[in-house]
Design a protein around this motif. Structure first.
Motif, PDB file in Angstrom:
ATOM      1  N   MET A   1       0.210   0.229 -19.200  1.00 57.00           N
ATOM      2  CA  MET A   1      -0.838  -0.040 -18.177  1.00 57.00           C
ATOM      3  C   MET A   1      -0.574  -1.146 -16.869  1.00 57.00           C
ATOM      4  N   ASP A   2      -0.697  -2.050 -17.724  1.00 58.63           N
ATOM      5  CA  ASP A   2      -0.571  -2.872 -16.519  1.00 58.63           C
ATOM      6  C   ASP A   2       0.749  -3.402 -15.591  1.00 58.63           C
ATOM      7  N   ASP A   3       1.898  -2.431 -16.277  1.00 58.32           N
ATOM      8  CA  ASP A   3       3.327  -2.351 -15.267  1.00 58.32           C
ATOM      9  C   ASP A   3       2.927  -1.131 -13.893  1.00 58.32           C
ATOM     10  N   LEU A   4       1.928  -0.236 -14.706  1.00 56.28           N
ATOM     11  CA  LEU A   4       1.748   0.824 -14.089  1.00 56.28           C
ATOM     12  C   LEU A   4       0.767   0.462 -12.795  1.00 56.28           C
ATOM     13  N   LYS A   5      -0.317  -0.782 -13.420  1.00 53.33           N
ATOM     14  CA  LYS A   5      -1.065  -0.587 -12.050  1.00 53.33           C
ATOM     15  C   LYS A   5      -0.229  -1.593 -10.968  1.00 53.33           C
ATOM     16  N   ALA A   6       0.724  -2.227 -11.438  1.00 53.01           N
ATOM     17  CA  ALA A   6       0.719  -3.621 -10.449  1.00 53.01           C
ATOM     18  C   ALA A   6       2.387  -2.873  -9.154  1.00 53.01           C
ATOM     19  N   LYS A   7       2.628  -1.471  -9.910  1.00 56.58           N
ATOM     20  CA  LYS A   7       3.674  -1.181  -9.881  1.00 56.58           C
ATOM     21  C   LYS A   7       3.376  -0.117  -8.994  1.00 56.58           C
ATOM     22  N   TYR A   8       2.302   0.559  -8.797  1.00 55.19           N
ATOM     23  CA  TYR A   8       1.642   2.180  -7.731  1.00 55.19           C
ATOM     24  C   TYR A   8       0.795   0.774  -6.922  1.00 55.19           C
ATOM     25  N   LEU A   9      -0.303  -0.144  -7.198  1.00 52.14           N
ATOM     26  CA  LEU A   9      -0.918  -0.478  -5.637  1.00 52.14           C
ATOM     27  C   LEU A   9       0.269  -1.648  -5.196  1.00 52.14           C
ATOM     28  N   GLY A  10       1.356  -2.114  -5.572  1.00 52.84           N
ATOM     29  CA  GLY A  10       2.096  -2.872  -4.769  1.00 52.84           C
ATOM     30  C   GLY A  10       2.284  -1.934  -3.704  1.00 52.84           C
ATOM     31  N   GLN A  11       3.073  -0.619  -4.359  1.00 52.70           N
ATOM     32  CA  GLN A  11       3.181   0.266  -3.462  1.00 52.70           C
ATOM     33  C   GLN A  11       2.834   1.072  -2.024  1.00 52.70           C
ATOM     34  N   ILE A  12       1.284   1.735  -2.023  1.00 55.38           N
ATOM     35  CA  ILE A  12       0.376   1.237  -2.065  1.00 55.38           C
ATOM     36  C   ILE A  12       0.170   0.516  -0.059  1.00 55.38           C
ATOM     37  N   ALA A  13       0.157  -0.838  -1.218  1.00 54.09           N
ATOM     38  CA  ALA A  13       0.007  -1.856   0.331  1.00 54.09           C
ATOM     39  C   ALA A  13       0.779  -2.002   0.552  1.00 54.09           C
ATOM     40  N   GLU A  14       1.837  -1.552   0.459  1.00 49.84           N
ATOM     41  CA  GLU A  14       3.067  -1.586   1.252  1.00 49.84           C
ATOM     42  C   GLU A  14       3.809  -0.628   2.237  1.00 49.84           C
ATOM     43  N   ALA A  15       3.006   0.461   1.942  1.00 49.86           N
ATOM     44  CA  ALA A  15       3.194   2.198   3.022  1.00 49.86           C
ATOM     45  C   ALA A  15       2.906   1.937   4.183  1.00 49.86           C
ATOM     46  N   GLY A  16       3.533   2.484   5.022  1.00 55.85           N
ATOM     47  CA  GLY A  16       3.560   2.737   6.135  1.00 55.85           C
ATOM     48  C   GLY A  16       3.233   4.031   7.276  1.00 55.85           C
ATOM     49  N   ASP A  17       3.107   4.764   6.895  1.00 54.31           N
ATOM     50  CA  ASP A  17       2.189   6.278   7.011  1.00 54.31           C
ATOM     51  C   ASP A  17       1.527   6.813   5.560  1.00 54.31           C
ATOM     52  N   GLU A  18       1.581   7.491   6.476  1.00 59.03           N
ATOM     53  CA  GLU A  18       0.651   9.102   5.154  1.00 59.03           C
ATOM     54  C   GLU A  18       1.334   9.912   4.777  1.00 59.03           C
ATOM     55  N   ASN A  19       2.602   9.646   5.644  1.00 56.35           N
ATOM     56  CA  ASN A  19       3.405  10.745   4.444  1.00 56.35           C
ATOM     57  C   ASN A  19       4.011   9.695   2.676  1.00 56.35           C
ATOM     58  N   ALA A  20       4.245   8.396   3.701  1.00 53.75           N
ATOM     59  CA  ALA A  20       4.238   7.584   1.802  1.00 53.75           C
ATOM     60  C   ALA A  20       3.746   7.638   1.340  1.00 53.75           C
ATOM     61  N   LEU A  21       1.946   7.055   1.755  1.00 59.49           N
ATOM     62  CA  LEU A  21       1.086   7.219   1.025  1.00 59.49           C
ATOM     63  C   LEU A  21       1.235   8.522   0.139  1.00 59.49           C
ATOM     64  N   GLU A  22       1.239  10.133   0.483  1.00 61.99           N
ATOM     65  CA  GLU A  22       0.974  11.151  -0.037  1.00 61.99           C
ATOM     66  C   GLU A  22       2.389  11.098  -1.025  1.00 61.99           C
ATOM     67  N   ALA A  23       3.868  10.719  -0.744  1.00 67.15           N
ATOM     68  CA  ALA A  23       4.741  10.142  -1.929  1.00 67.15           C
ATOM     69  C   ALA A  23       4.121   9.446  -3.593  1.00 67.15           C
ATOM     70  N   ILE A  24       4.068   8.738  -2.483  1.00 71.08           N
ATOM     71  CA  ILE A  24       2.901   8.040  -3.887  1.00 71.08           C
ATOM     72  C   ILE A  24       2.016   8.280  -4.765  1.00 71.08           C
ATOM     73  N   ARG A  25       0.654   9.410  -4.162  1.00 66.65           N
ATOM     74  CA  ARG A  25       0.350   9.978  -5.034  1.00 66.65           C
ATOM     75  C   ARG A  25       0.024  10.780  -5.721  1.00 66.65           C
ATOM     76  N   VAL A  26       1.177  11.571  -4.854  1.00 63.95           N
ATOM     77  CA  VAL A  26       1.981  12.580  -6.206  1.00 63.95           C
ATOM     78  C   VAL A  26       2.885  11.554  -7.562  1.00 63.95           C
ATOM     79  N   ALA A  27       4.053  10.794  -7.170  1.00 66.21           N
ATOM     80  CA  ALA A  27       4.624  10.146  -8.071  1.00 66.21           C
ATOM     81  C   ALA A  27       3.328   9.487  -8.871  1.00 66.21           C
ATOM     82  N   ALA A  28       2.218   9.016  -9.018  1.00 73.44           N
ATOM     83  CA  ALA A  28       1.237   8.750  -9.535  1.00 73.44           C
ATOM     84  C   ALA A  28       0.336   9.128 -10.015  1.00 73.44           C
ATOM     85  N   VAL A  29      -0.285   9.778  -9.001  1.00 67.32           N
ATOM     86  CA  VAL A  29      -1.953  10.739 -10.052  1.00 67.32           C
ATOM     87  C   VAL A  29      -1.426  12.104 -10.055  1.00 67.32           C
TER      88      VAL A  29
END
Length: 357
Positions: A1-29
């Motif tokens: 759980m902690d690994d998933l949390k750290a992974k996706y929260l990190g990716q969200i913080a580094e996302a540069g636009d809404e397209n990247a953010l949508e890709a993270i959402r699909v991969a995570a939730v």
């Protein structure tokens, strides 16, 4: 759980636009995301394990979704800040051109002739468009066998079976206003009666609804000479010519005696009508001395008072002045024909006390 949390929260913080953010959402939730796959494994766990893993997965999902919403809002704010920094508006520039409306030519002709007759001492009188048979026909000395009283020429109001009230019609002229004005004001009187009238006719020079102005002047010493002068002054002012020649031809109208059709001298030059010059003649109105029976119908003694009356088609006046060949164009829904004829509103007083612009 902690690994998933750290992974996706990190990716969200580094996302540069809404397209990247949508890709993270699909991969995570998303439906096939890692968190969703973990939640499917809950069925294989013991009840004790589910009590621990279930709340933890839901909390992880909520935290990732919250981070996604916050990051999306941050990206939108950043985009707005960038637009505000780079875009600018010069408020000193002129506005875009806007379409300019104009008064209808029939309305403008009505305003013009009203102003002209006002200078000649005529006031404006109005009356109902739905008239009774007496005011529209009988009071004007129009006999029962006259063609104008036939249903093929006049619009009669519907009557239910057994309704024996006198007939009512859509007025065929504005002459009933003359009768009503005589009944109300008596004599002497000097009025014009502009307004819409109705007849069962339709072609290039006739429409079922059109506009007339009728004039009436009663006094103890009025003659045909006064009628001729008034009409000459009106025509010169309306058509903006210095001199005009009118020709009076003997005719017959039930409400005047003697009666005369009035023609105006004119010519055609390359399709353009010129008023007041040339060898041609054009009929523009009907007129005459008011019949004694009509004066009596208005409640005035014809042994004491006499006068003249005239009737002019306002639509026809507008056609002649503005060069519009087909009367039906006045009722066209496409207003481009106004611009085609170079029509523009006049800056002059109107019936309502304002300016026609």
């Amino acid at each position: 759980m902690d690994d998933l949390k750290a992974k996706y929260l990190g990716q969200i913080a580094e996302a540069g636009d809404e397209n990247a953010l949508e890709a993270i959402r699909v991969a995570a939730v998303g439906k096939k995301g890692e968190v969703a796959l973990k939640m499917r494994e809950l069925g294989k766990m013991t009840p004790e394990e589910r009590q621990v893993a279930g709340p933890a997965l839901n909390a992880l999902k909520d935290e990732i979704n919250s981070a996604l919403v916050a990051k999306k809002a941050g990206l939108a704010d950043a985009a707005l800040d960038e637009r505000l920094r780079t875009e600018w508006l010069d408020v000193t520039l002129p506005t875009r051109a806007r379409g300019q409306g104009s008064i209808h030519p029939v309305s403008q002709a009505t305003e013009e002739l009203t102003a002209i007759f006002a200078e000649l001492g005529f006031s404006v009188a109005e009356g109902p468009r739905i008239e009774n048979d007496w005011h529209n026909f009988d009071a004007l000395n129009i006999p029962g066998h006259h063609p104008a009283r036939a249903e093929m020429d006049t619009f009669y109001m519907h009557r239910a079976e057994g309704d024996d009230r006198p007939p009512h019609v859509l007025r065929t002229h504005t002459s009933p206003v003359q009768i009503r004005s005589m009944e109300k004001q008596g004599a002497p009187i000097r009025i014009i009666c502009p307004g819409g009238v109705y007849r069962a006719d339709y072609d290039q020079t006739h429409t079922p609804m059109f506009h007339q102005v009728e004039g009436l002047a009663l006094d103890k010493d009025i003659s045909m000479a006064n009628l001729k002068w008034v009409l000459e002054e009106f025509v010169k002012a309306f058509f903006e010519v210095d001199d005009v020649e009118l020709r009076f031809r003997a005719s017959h109208f039930p409400f005047t005696e003697p009666s005369a059709e009035v023609d105006i001298r004119c010519s055609w030059d390359n399709g353009q009508l010129k008023i007041g010059e040339g060898d041609g003649w054009m009929e523009i109105l009907g007129s005459g001395m008011v019949h004694p029976k009509v004066i009596a119908a208005g409640g005035i003694d014809p042994e004491v008072y006499q006068g003249f009356a005239f009737g002019i088609g306002i639509d026809r006046l507008a056609m002649l002045k503005y060069g519009i060949p087909d009367l039906r164009a006045f009722f066209d829904s496409d207003l481009r024909w106004l611009r085609h004829y170079g029509f523009a509103a006049l800056d002059m007083p109107n019936l309502h006390g304002g300016l026609s612009r």
